[in-house]
Design a protein around this motif. Sequence first.
Motif, PDB file in Angstrom:
ATOM      1  N   VAL A  99       0.848  -1.196   0.000  1.00  0.00           N
ATOM      2  CA  VAL A  99       0.000   0.000   0.000  1.00  0.00           C
ATOM      3  C   VAL A  99       0.888   1.253   0.000  1.00  0.00           C
ATOM      4  N   LYS A 100       0.718   2.090  -1.011  1.00  0.00           N
ATOM      5  CA  LYS A 100       1.455   3.354  -1.091  1.00  0.00           C
ATOM      6  C   LYS A 100       0.829   4.330  -0.097  1.00  0.00           C
ATOM      7  N   HIS A 101       1.663   4.965   0.743  1.00  0.00           N
ATOM      8  CA  HIS A 101       1.153   5.819   1.813  1.00  0.00           C
ATOM      9  C   HIS A 101       2.230   6.771   2.315  1.00  0.00           C
ATOM     10  N   TRP A 102       1.819   7.693   3.190  1.00  0.00           N
ATOM     11  CA  TRP A 102       2.742   8.561   3.925  1.00  0.00           C
ATOM     12  C   TRP A 102       2.134   8.840   5.296  1.00  0.00           C
ATOM     13  N   HIS A 103       2.961   9.335   6.226  1.00  0.00           N
ATOM     14  CA  HIS A 103       2.491   9.744   7.548  1.00  0.00           C
ATOM     15  C   HIS A 103       3.434  10.800   8.095  1.00  0.00           C
ATOM     16  N   GLY A 104       2.903  11.631   8.990  1.00  0.00           N
ATOM     17  CA  GLY A 104       3.728  12.677   9.577  1.00  0.00           C
ATOM     18  C   GLY A 104       2.918  13.579  10.478  1.00  0.00           C
TER      19      GLY A 104
END
Length: 138
Positions: A99-104
Motif C-alpha cells: 500500500v502506497k502511503h505517507w504519515h507525519g
Amino acid sequence: MDYAAEFEPMFGMGVSNPYGEFFIGESYLNGLLLADECGLAISNVTFEPGCRNNWHIHHASKGGGQILLCTDGRGWYQEWGKEPQELKPGSVVYIPAGVKHWHGAAADSWFSHVAFEAPGEETSNEWLEPVEDADYPA
C-alpha cells in the motif's frame, strides 16, 4: 534547537533520523527493539510540526507491512487515492504490504508514533516522491 524543551515524546526523542533524506522537515528515530533480537523491528518516530515522510511502500512476498501506534501530538496518515486521516494519541493504523502511503505531523503540532515492521518474507521499503505542500492537509 533544543527540541526536548519543546516536546517530550513518551518513548524518547532518539537521534536525528538516518532516513531523513526521505522526509520533509526534521524527524527523530529511537530504535526500541531490533528485528534481529526477536524478528520484529519497533521504533519510535518523532516529527517536528509540518514534517512528513515521502510516499512509500512496504513490500513483502508474504506477510509484512507496518503498524503505527500514535502516542503523542497530532498527525496525518494517507493512502494513495484516499483522503488523509487525522492521527492522535491512541490512533492505530495497519498498513498492509504493497500500500502506497505517507504519515507525519500536523502543521501545528509535534507528533510521535511507534512503528512496528510486521514480520514477513522478502520484505523491503520503497521510498517514492515527496508529499507536495498542495496535497498536505493544514
